[in-house]
Write a protein that holds these residues in place. Sequence first.
Motif, PDB file in Angstrom:
ATOM      1  N   PHE A 427       2.233  -0.413   2.910  1.00 44.81           N
ATOM      2  CA  PHE A 427       2.131   1.058   2.826  1.00 44.81           C
ATOM      3  C   PHE A 427       3.462   1.734   3.158  1.00 44.81           C
ATOM      4  CE2 PHE A 427       1.096   5.173   4.845  1.00 44.81           C
ATOM      5  CZ  PHE A 427       0.302   5.760   3.867  1.00 44.81           C
ATOM      6  N   PRO A 432       1.214   0.159  -3.038  1.00 44.85           N
ATOM      7  CA  PRO A 432      -0.200   0.539  -2.996  1.00 44.85           C
ATOM      8  C   PRO A 432      -1.082  -0.610  -2.534  1.00 44.85           C
ATOM      9  CG  PRO A 432       0.436   0.025  -5.247  1.00 44.85           C
ATOM     10  CD  PRO A 432       1.688  -0.096  -4.410  1.00 44.85           C
ATOM     11  N   GLY A 433      -2.316  -0.279  -2.151  1.00 50.43           N
ATOM     12  CA  GLY A 433      -3.310  -1.301  -1.857  1.00 50.43           C
ATOM     13  C   GLY A 433      -3.714  -1.416  -0.401  1.00 50.43           C
ATOM     14  N   GLU A 435      -4.398   1.189   1.653  1.00 51.55           N
ATOM     15  CA  GLU A 435      -5.011   2.411   2.173  1.00 51.55           C
ATOM     16  C   GLU A 435      -6.358   2.160   2.853  1.00 51.55           C
ATOM     17  OE1 GLU A 435      -2.291   3.368  -1.245  1.00 51.55           O
ATOM     18  OE2 GLU A 435      -3.932   1.946  -0.939  1.00 51.55           O
ATOM     19  N   GLU A 436      -7.205   1.331   2.237  1.00 51.90           N
ATOM     20  CA  GLU A 436      -8.535   1.113   2.808  1.00 51.90           C
ATOM     21  C   GLU A 436      -8.446   0.366   4.139  1.00 51.90           C
ATOM     22  OE1 GLU A 436     -12.117   2.747   2.040  1.00 51.90           O
ATOM     23  OE2 GLU A 436     -10.380   2.756   0.684  1.00 51.90           O
ATOM     24  N   SER A 455     -12.523  -3.696   0.101  1.00 56.30           N
ATOM     25  CA  SER A 455     -11.098  -3.493  -0.205  1.00 56.30           C
ATOM     26  C   SER A 455     -10.203  -3.647   1.015  1.00 56.30           C
ATOM     27  CB  SER A 455     -10.894  -2.096  -0.817  1.00 56.30           C
ATOM     28  OG  SER A 455     -11.634  -1.970  -2.008  1.00 56.30           O
ATOM     29  N   GLY A 591      -4.045   9.461  -6.152  1.00 55.90           N
ATOM     30  CA  GLY A 591      -2.965   8.486  -6.149  1.00 55.90           C
ATOM     31  C   GLY A 591      -2.964   7.604  -4.909  1.00 55.90           C
ATOM     32  N   ASN A 592      -1.902   6.817  -4.807  1.00 59.07           N
ATOM     33  CA  ASN A 592      -1.778   5.845  -3.733  1.00 59.07           C
ATOM     34  C   ASN A 592      -0.842   6.330  -2.639  1.00 59.07           C
ATOM     35  OD1 ASN A 592      -3.350   3.791  -5.138  1.00 59.07           O
ATOM     36  ND2 ASN A 592      -1.584   3.591  -6.509  1.00 59.07           N
ATOM     37  N   ASN A 593      -0.797   5.547  -1.566  1.00 55.14           N
ATOM     38  CA  ASN A 593       0.152   5.770  -0.468  1.00 55.14           C
ATOM     39  C   ASN A 593      -0.005   7.117   0.221  1.00 55.14           C
ATOM     40  OD1 ASN A 593       1.595   3.199  -0.664  1.00 55.14           O
ATOM     41  ND2 ASN A 593       2.247   3.996  -2.669  1.00 55.14           N
ATOM     42  N   ASN A 616       1.700  10.107   4.636  1.00 58.12           N
ATOM     43  CA  ASN A 616       2.264  10.011   3.286  1.00 58.12           C
ATOM     44  C   ASN A 616       3.479   9.079   3.295  1.00 58.12           C
ATOM     45  OD1 ASN A 616       3.151  10.430   0.657  1.00 58.12           O
ATOM     46  ND2 ASN A 616       4.153  12.391   1.130  1.00 58.12           N
ATOM     47  N   ARG A 618       4.893   8.065   0.385  1.00 59.35           N
ATOM     48  CA  ARG A 618       5.617   8.252  -0.866  1.00 59.35           C
ATOM     49  C   ARG A 618       7.019   8.806  -0.605  1.00 59.35           C
ATOM     50  NH1 ARG A 618       0.809  11.705  -3.907  1.00 59.35           N
ATOM     51  NH2 ARG A 618      -0.858  10.130  -3.636  1.00 59.35           N
TER      52      ARG A 618
END
Length: 665
Positions: A427, A432-433, A435-436, A455, A591-593, A616, A618
């Motif tokens: 992160f 991505p990926g 977050e969960e 997830s 979106g992601n991140n 955040n 990003r």
Amino acid sequence: MKLNELALIGVATATVVSCAPAKNEYASYELYPVRSGSLTEMEYTPEVTNFTLWAPTADEVRLMLFDAGDGGHAYETVSMVSDKEGTWTAKVEKDLIGKFYTFNVKIKDKWLGDTPGINAKAVGVNGKRAAIIDMRATDPEGWAQDKRPALASPADAVIYEMHHRDFSIDPSSGIQHKGKFLALTEEGTLSPEKLATGIDHLKELGVTHVHILPSYDYASVDETKLDENKYNWGYDPQNYNVPDGSYSTDPYNPSIRIKEFKQMVQALHKAGIRVVLDVVYNHTFNTAESNFERTVPGYFYRQMPDDSFADGSACGNETASNRPMMRKYMVESVLHWLNEYHLDGFRFDLMGIHDITTMNEIRKAATAVDPSIIIYGEGWAAKAPQMPEDSLAMKMNTYRMPGIAAFSDEMRDALRGPFNDNHKGAFLAGLPGGEESIKFGIVGAIKHPQVDNDSVNYSKASWAEQPTQMISYVSCHDDMCLVDRLNASIPGITPQELAKLDKLAQTAVFTSQGIPFIYAGEEVMRDKKGVHNSYQSPDSINAIDWKRKAEYADVFAYYKGLIQLRKNHPAFRMGDAELVRKHLEFLPVEGNNLVAYRLKENANGDAWEDIIVALNSRKEPAKLVVPEGKYTVVCKDGFINENGLGTLYGSEVLVPAQSALIIYK
């Protein structure tokens, strides 16, 4: 503790791990007699000293008395007498104060070698002989009045993990007793820039608990050669119930290390800080020559089907917590540290090697002393232990151990990347990926309707019954520190990005519902020159450079602000799963991140009506839809001010790049 460190520690045991334990007339280890009462091996009075050793398989036992803690020969040998419950006893009717002793057990015509016993409370240099001292003479002035600082709930804890040497050894610390227990008793110490170091720094930062790396008597540092500055973390146990001599000002005097350890605890308590001891009951440094094996061969360790030693620790052995005397030993050892040294908590190394029943017994015993004592550990083992997984204190079984917490590697690795690849980010690197898994950590590893466990990276189900059963962290001693990990996993990272992402990571940690935990020096952007496993590295790698406190004043202020924010606002530390499910609501994001959540309806009695936290990672600002309203900004662009950094209106906010935003109604 991790495998490359463990393998190196285990070198000393490599030639003995295949030895089969001695067999005897007992058909199985479960049939060995259990000693009732205390496991104390030496009871001193000026008139008589009584010795008792549990050695049920011995054919003969000798007690040796010495004038010194090392060197020379025994001035007297006493034959011990076989007694009830597998014990051997001896009585010496003279004043033995200041003397030293060992036991030697004979089984089937073989003398196993000198040992201070399994339960020595005082030892000479390097811990080879037990010492006869007056424990009350080791109490510092005012010790009877020493009290644990108040702690209403484990949710209120903020843990700071440190090594005695790292914390004080650098010249910039301004500390006199560098690398010693007494370093944590010195007030008024300053860096070259006249900023607080040592215990004053800890008070300024606001932590509630200092977690000290193993400080019992460990094997790898020669206490007769302290001028060599040999370094170790201490995960190589020798005598579990005595402070290590290398952190004392005189390792030859058995009383000094005990008194100075107590002075350290006393000083931290006066500063309002509790003390957690890192304990390593899961294995011993060596096997055939260990105190356990020289006393009752085979009993204290688990075996493989072929009778060789099991090795769930990857150090050559794993202790058998499930056997009654090992369980009793662990409980009594914990109580000794609680009662004699006034400790406030324990961190269990490789806790997954121990059985659930033993950990619950330890929790029960600690609660009887003080319910506020905290207990947590690593919910895993280095290799598969020789017990069924559903009977072990593994992370997935945490819900079956009320009042015991485990580290969340789910949140840790979702933030910074997997342990087994230093160069892979997550992160924080804008990948991505994760977050969960971060959401899983934010709720404290409990069941939450908005966390999709399918997830989550390592755990496909919640494992904590309460959020206080999860330790929230992003790095600790046995891994790259956070600065090094960010440098390694984000090629071309700038100093500005490094500071921003460091702050972002710790915002996730300190606003989570678990118990927050940081590694010493991270608040001043500590680095370890990229060394992943620094357990034997020199001071040039491990020492905290206190000049960084001035250089990274904004980072220190941010960490301090996060801790104060958590203390001032009970919404961040609800301590109850039902309250978390009721008041913590994740916000939809595009979106992601980007991870965002709301602490709603004056959560846990908080004065702030609605709190929104957005993370955040990003490289550009992120839009976030929020409930309509007027919001005060308290965290933005790497700064925290509870009095406000500005006001926002409406139903949409902009979360700055690579940072956190915290606002409230």
